[in-house]
Design a protein around this motif. Structure first.
Motif, short mmCIF file in Angstrom:
data_model
loop_
_atom_site.label_atom_id
_atom_site.label_comp_id
_atom_site.label_asym_id
_atom_site.label_seq_id
_atom_site.Cartn_x
_atom_site.Cartn_y
_atom_site.Cartn_z
N VAL A 33 4.19 1.62 -8.27
CA VAL A 33 4.85 0.38 -8.61
C VAL A 33 3.84 -0.88 -8.13
O VAL A 33 2.63 -0.50 -7.68
N SER A 141 6.01 -3.07 -2.29
CA SER A 141 6.28 -3.32 -3.39
C SER A 141 6.70 -4.85 -3.67
O SER A 141 7.00 -5.58 -2.79
N SER A 149 12.42 -2.32 -7.75
CA SER A 149 10.96 -2.28 -7.50
C SER A 149 10.35 -2.89 -8.86
O SER A 149 10.92 -2.52 -9.87
N GLU A 178 7.78 4.91 -6.23
CA GLU A 178 6.96 4.81 -5.07
C GLU A 178 6.65 6.09 -4.64
O GLU A 178 6.94 7.00 -5.21
#
Length: 315
Positions: A33, A141, A149, A178
């Protein structure tokens, strides 16, 4: 429509490095991300991350570095931790290892813990940035704490426009989840499912790994019970729409408004998950969101983790 802001400044690597060295905030693309970066050695800069995201100070940050050699300047790597780093770095794996006493990291970045979460991203732009910067970059993030995100520049601007000093663009994030976080400061354990599957990790270690977490005392990012959440109320494991819900499908689902993957690909669903949640939230207009079931295998473990946290009651 993303509201434009004069603070938005797409930049090249040299300018991005200058932003970090001057103690400011930089959003940058990774394969997982978009991250919100600051010099991890600069306490004032790290504090700006928490302030911009409105993130709890007890929630530690991931430290991004350019390679394993640099990572070992900040953390103590066991043979097993080094084995995992060599197998999966650069890539979507974060290792939580003992913090070196002379690491020089801001205690805010580690939330005062005696461990540090470190990874080497597999993204050309991020690696170029980290290599030229030559130091540790704390980067959660690039979104308000607890919200969906960001996997595209527009997501960063929608959430943090006006709070950042520049963006190192790098296209849409190809992994879209993530990083997987593994505790490697003792007995190996999974702290967060993510873009690297548990099966791949176990194949390298040749042993199963346990999962452990405590939302009240997180050892790593992404362990809070409510996280990755849209503004709209959300329910998961839905077989069909109820009432006026926005319905997000997976695979061949009749009547879905949006789909993580019409072909039932977990890789495609992982890459699309947050973008689809952003889109559903944008069109919800007071309606709730329902999401199809996703298999609990491979990347489905991480997808279901994000969906469960996104649907948790935030009252």
């Amino acid at each position: 429509m993303v509201k434009e802001t004069s603070i938005f400044a797409p930049c090249q690597v040299p300018d991005a490095v200058d932003i970090l060295r001057s103690g400011k905030l930089l959003a940058f693309a990774t394969e997982t991300v978009y991250g919100l970066g600051a010099d991890a050695r600069n306490g004032d800069a790290v504090a700006k991350i928490y302030a911009a995201k409105e993130r709890p100070f007890f929630n530690p940050l991931i430290i991004h570095v350019s390679d394993l050699a640099l990572a070992e300047r900040f953390g103590v790597f066991s043979d097993v931790a080094r084995q995992l780093a060599k197998a999966f770095w650069p890539g979507p794996l974060t290792l939580v290892v003992p913090l070196r006493s002379d690491a020089g990291l801001s205690s805010l970045a580690t939330a005062g813990l005696n461990t540090v979460a470190i990874r080497v991203p597999a993204h050309a732009g991020a690696l170029a940035l980290l290599t030229e910067f030559g130091g540790p970059v704390a980067a959660p993030s690039a979104n308000p704490s607890g919200r969906i995100s960001p996997t595209r520049v527009m997501h960063v601007l929608a959430g943090l426009g006006g709070k950042i000093d520049g963006i190192l663009e790098g296209g849409d994030c190809v992994v879209g989840l993530e990083s997987t976080i593994v505790f490697a400061a003792g007995e190996i354990a999974l702290l967060r499912a993510g873009g690297l599957t548990v099966e791949d990790i176990e194949a390298v270690l040749q042993v199963p790994i346990a999962s452990t977490e405590d939302p009240d005392t997180p050892q790593s990012p992404g362990q809070l019970s409510s996280h990755y959440a849209p503004n709209a109320v959300m329910r998961i494991d839905a077989s069909k729409r109820q009432g006026q819900e926005i319905f997000i499908g997976f695979g061949e689902v009749a009547g879905a408004d949006l789909s993580m993957s019409e072909t039932g690909s977990l890789i495609e669903a992982a890459a699309n998950l947050f973008a689809v949640l952003h889109k559903a939230d944008a069109i919800a207009d007071g309606r709730s969101i329902a999401v199809s079931s996703v298999p609990m295998e491979g990347l489905g473990l991480a997808i279901n983790d994000r969906l469960k946290r996104a649907a948790t009651d935030r009252a």
